[in-house]
Motif scaffolding. Structure first.
Motif, PDB file in Angstrom:
ATOM      1  N   THR A  39       0.841  -1.193   0.000  1.00 52.30           N
ATOM      2  CA  THR A  39       0.000   0.000   0.000  1.00 52.30           C
ATOM      3  C   THR A  39       0.874   1.240   0.000  1.00 52.30           C
ATOM      4  N   ASP A  40       0.263   2.343  -0.392  1.00 51.36           N
ATOM      5  CA  ASP A  40       0.975   3.615  -0.328  1.00 51.36           C
ATOM      6  C   ASP A  40       0.848   4.188   1.086  1.00 51.36           C
ATOM      7  N   ALA A  41       1.307   5.404   1.283  1.00 52.61           N
ATOM      8  CA  ALA A  41       1.289   6.013   2.618  1.00 52.61           C
ATOM      9  C   ALA A  41      -0.128   6.158   3.166  1.00 52.61           C
ATOM     10  N   ALA A  42      -1.124   6.262   2.281  1.00 54.83           N
ATOM     11  CA  ALA A  42      -2.521   6.399   2.714  1.00 54.83           C
ATOM     12  C   ALA A  42      -3.192   5.048   2.928  1.00 54.83           C
ATOM     13  N   TRP A  44      -3.568   2.735   0.486  1.00 56.88           N
ATOM     14  CA  TRP A  44      -4.239   2.326  -0.757  1.00 56.88           C
ATOM     15  C   TRP A  44      -3.403   1.320  -1.529  1.00 56.88           C
ATOM     16  N   HIS A  49      -6.453   2.400  -6.240  1.00 54.41           N
ATOM     17  CA  HIS A  49      -6.193   3.515  -7.155  1.00 54.41           C
ATOM     18  C   HIS A  49      -6.957   3.334  -8.469  1.00 54.41           C
ATOM     19  N   ASP A  88     -10.539  14.044   0.349  1.00 56.40           N
ATOM     20  CA  ASP A  88     -10.211  12.833   1.107  1.00 56.40           C
ATOM     21  C   ASP A  88     -11.423  12.061   1.621  1.00 56.40           C
ATOM     22  N   ASN A  91     -13.059  10.399  -1.390  1.00 55.56           N
ATOM     23  CA  ASN A  91     -12.205   9.343  -1.929  1.00 55.56           C
ATOM     24  C   ASN A  91     -12.175   8.111  -1.026  1.00 55.56           C
ATOM     25  N   GLU A  92     -12.172   8.324   0.267  1.00 63.96           N
ATOM     26  CA  GLU A  92     -12.185   7.178   1.182  1.00 63.96           C
ATOM     27  C   GLU A  92     -13.513   6.434   1.085  1.00 63.96           C
ATOM     28  N   ARG A  95     -13.343   4.373  -1.996  1.00 62.76           N
ATOM     29  CA  ARG A  95     -12.440   3.226  -1.782  1.00 62.76           C
ATOM     30  C   ARG A  95     -13.144   2.135  -0.992  1.00 62.76           C
ATOM     31  N   HIS A 162      -1.900   9.279 -10.603  1.00 60.71           N
ATOM     32  CA  HIS A 162      -1.963   7.995  -9.899  1.00 60.71           C
ATOM     33  C   HIS A 162      -0.970   6.966 -10.420  1.00 60.71           C
TER      34      HIS A 162
END
Length: 164
Positions: A39-42, A44, A49, A88, A91-92, A95, A162
């Motif tokens: 995953t990335d820092a968030a 994800w 993505h 955010d 987007n969350e 997701r 992305h």
């Protein structure tokens, strides 16, 4: 011979397609584990993505059709109103709503959204694409940027963002 009446639209579509192909090349390089693993820092995954990109691209079709964008994204209007404070929370929500998709389903959703949107844009005139966003979404007062800027922002620019 290039038609001056459609040249700006056609050039934009070519740039969008080139960006999409760069994204596809990256996706093609991923093995199965990479889709749902790191995953990335968030927090994800690559799949997150891709579904995110699919939802935002598909939402532009609703914009063009004058339908509420939030409905097309599966976001309620109350949450949508938080967009002024940042993307955010929206987007969350997107997701979480799409976590059940397999990598193949996520990729298929992106392909379908991309093709549907670019097909729709190809059928529009340069004048249509130059009208302000609020022409298509009258409740989005103050959104005077041309529609083509939003199309680019939700395709070409978003794909490149992305890919990183």
């Amino acid at each position: 011979m290039t038609d001056p009446a459609t040249a700006p639209r056609d050039a934009m579509l070519a740039e969008i397609e080139a960006s999409y192909e760069r994204l596809v090349a990256l996706l093609d390089s991923l093995d199965d584990a990479a889709w749902e693993g790191p995953t990335d820092a968030a927090g994800w995954t690559a799949k997150d993505h891709v579904t995110h990109l699919a939802v935002w691209a598909a939402s532009m079709i609703a914009v063009i059709e004058g339908k509420p964008r939030w409905d097309a994204m599966g976001v309620d209007r109350v949450l949508w109103r938080t967009i002024a404070e940042g993307y955010d929370p929206i987007n969350e929500h997107i997701r979480q709503r799409n976590r059940h998709l397999s990598p193949a389903e996520a990729r298929g959703a992106l392909e379908a959204a991309h093709r549907a949107l670019t097909g729709r844009v190809a059928a529009m005139t340069v004048v249509d694409l130059s009208l302000p966003y609020q022409h298509y979404q009258p409740w989005a007062t103050g959104r005077t940027e041309p529609l083509h800027a939003y199309v680019r922002g939700n395709t070409e620019e978003h794909y490149d963002e992305h890919r990183g």
